[in-house]
Design an enzyme around this catalytic site. Sequence first.
Site, PDB file in Angstrom:
ATOM      1  N   HIS A  67       4.806  -1.618   8.198  1.00 33.10           N
ATOM      2  CA  HIS A  67       3.944  -1.924   9.033  1.00 33.10           C
ATOM      3  C   HIS A  67       5.476  -2.482  10.138  1.00 33.10           C
ATOM      4  CE1 HIS A  67       0.661  -2.410   6.849  1.00 33.10           C
ATOM      5  NE2 HIS A  67       1.227  -3.003   5.746  1.00 33.10           N
TER       6      HIS A  67
ATOM      7  N   GLU B 226       3.654  -3.072  13.422  1.00 34.25           N
ATOM      8  CA  GLU B 226       3.718  -4.150  14.380  1.00 34.25           C
ATOM      9  C   GLU B 226       4.394  -5.706  13.683  1.00 34.25           C
ATOM     10  OE1 GLU B 226       2.218  -2.931  11.859  1.00 34.25           O
ATOM     11  OE2 GLU B 226       0.060  -4.562  11.102  1.00 34.25           O
TER      12      GLU B 226
ATOM     13  N   CYS C 129       0.284   2.072   7.704  1.00 36.50           N
ATOM     14  CA  CYS C 129       0.309   2.402   6.082  1.00 36.50           C
ATOM     15  C   CYS C 129      -1.252   3.019   5.870  1.00 36.50           C
ATOM     16  CB  CYS C 129       0.254   0.593   6.154  1.00 36.50           C
ATOM     17  SG  CYS C 129       0.493   0.040   4.079  1.00 36.50           S
TER      18      CYS C 129
HETATM   19  N1  GLN Z   1      -4.007  -0.432  -0.197  1.00 36.83           N
HETATM   20  C1  GLN Z   1      -2.815   0.917   0.070  1.00 36.83           C
HETATM   21  C2  GLN Z   1      -2.041   0.319  -0.597  1.00 36.83           C
HETATM   22  O1  GLN Z   1      -2.124  -0.261  -0.653  1.00 36.83           O
HETATM   23  C3  GLN Z   1      -2.322   0.839   1.702  1.00 36.83           C
HETATM   24  C4  GLN Z   1      -1.956  -1.201   1.781  1.00 36.83           C
HETATM   25  C5  GLN Z   1      -1.412  -1.229   3.596  1.00 36.83           C
HETATM   26  O2  GLN Z   1      -2.602  -0.506   4.218  1.00 36.83           O
HETATM   27  N2  GLN Z   1      -0.790  -2.113   3.204  1.00 36.83           N
HETATM   28  O3  GLN Z   1      -0.943   1.332  -0.336  1.00 36.83           O
END
Ligand code: GLN
Length: 542
Positions: free
Chosen positions: A514, A516, A379
């Site tokens: 994600h 994970e 992410c």
């Molecule tokens: N801050 C980034 C976004 O909102 C990444 C978010 C995250 O890593 N879950 O896109």
Amino acid sequence: MTRFIFITGGVASSLGKGIASASLGALLQARGFTVRLRKLDPYLNVDPGTMSPYQHGEVYVTDDGAETDLDLGHYERFTGVAARQSDSTTTGRIYSQVIARERKGDYLGATIQVIPHVTDAIKEFITAETGDTDFVLCEIGGTVGDIEGLPFLEAIRQLGNELGQQRALFVHLTLVPYIASSGELKTKPTQHSVKELQSVGIQPDILLCRCDREIPAESRRKIALFCNLRPSAVIQALDVDSIYQVPQSYHEQGFDDEVMRHFAIEARPPDLSRWAGIMQRVRQPEGEVAVAIVGKYTNLRDAYKSLGEALAHGGIANNMRVRLDWLDSEIFEQPDAVHHLEGVHGILVPGGFGERGTEGKIAAARFAREHKVPYFGICFGMQMAVIEAARNLVGLDGAGSSEFGPCKHPVVGLLTEWTRGNTVERRGIGDNLGGTMRLGAYPCDLAAGSMVRDIYGGAARISERHRHRYEVNITYKQRLEHAGLRFSGMSPDGELPEIVEMPGHPWFVGVQFHPELKSKPFDPHPLFASFIKAAVTQSRLV
Ligand code: GLN
């Protein structure tokens, strides 16, 4: 017939109520039953989505896009049952529902009160959508005695009465501390905690007593006597070296037998081979690899709960122990700090929010790219890797993310429109922050011939869970690809970059989702299995 098991906690927080609930779920499954696990959190936030990780730890996201407590992650990892929005609630959510109904006029004429209106809404949540599940396990967050928890305790008390002993069971988790100066285990805190529970009308059926050493039989009898239980219902929950040991350990202490006895069920003994197999790999790895996690909340492990577990699962898949070096990304903003990364076999930049520490994450991605160390960007970690490539491979000075304010080259920008199934979601600057990110499971198409397609076993389309507000800006795709970054995973409409990889690098993958969140000890996520495999190869080189 669905039976309900309520799990409360006393004496202190952080005793592992979530793992206890998840482990009981796993034991019931191992006896052939179906389970669902639910969490009721007494705080006033509607969900933990806007809380700082320092307050709350990780926010666990479900397929259906709910932002929930990290205990739901334990439930999924131990049982494999995908958690849903209907498995997680809070005081804030319950009250919002009751107040919305009041405004609609659903209670016309009545004075709305905690009992029965709030408690009814809680009972509705607990008993909704249970289908033909054999057991629904409900964990009540917080500690008995908290003011906020009272409506939840009242609701489960009522349910206990309504369902009767054949369909309801109360488990209470407490602590039996060892006092070094007197060389004794103390049962008094447990007695007090049970008294507190009894004062709201709940008599626990089973006590789980956390302790760092065996509780003598005599002390267990004493607890049973004072707490109004049979001695066999006082189960010791001994400290173990891996959470995946807990189901077996509980079984050895007779926990699931006691549950069966309560419900008068004759069931086959549990098949615990799955857990024995996992523990064998955890205990006897062939070697060790070191992975650096470069993040912002590295001094709070709960902030990266699923991530730590998924990396351990990657280790299980490769018969390796994974040593995690938690590094605060801000240290990489000092000159020459990259020496912290020398000697690690993999670098992972996890999810994150806000500008603080981002230059350090970008420096870590650069180190991994230039030194050909396996890199996994999740992410935010993908977004940082793209910014790094834009600056240093494409040569775009001032490339950045609009999350940190206006910049010359917003290679990561605010997501303002995307599709979810057949609907179009729209967002704008200044929108509410709670529950408005791109959340939950979305499909992603994998490019033929890409490394990730191989990692996912040749699958052309996968589904992974998201939680982000910003996205790699597709208008820079061509320039980035030309400079050596491959966009190997895209949303099916081709609008949103979901995965980037770097051909020619041994293992460099950034994912907008994600992974994970979906990894299990008995089913390690392919990306984590593959990343750790690359780290093993790297460990043979350095
Ligand atoms: N801050 C980034 C976004 O909102 C990444 C978010 C995250 O890593 N879950 O896109």
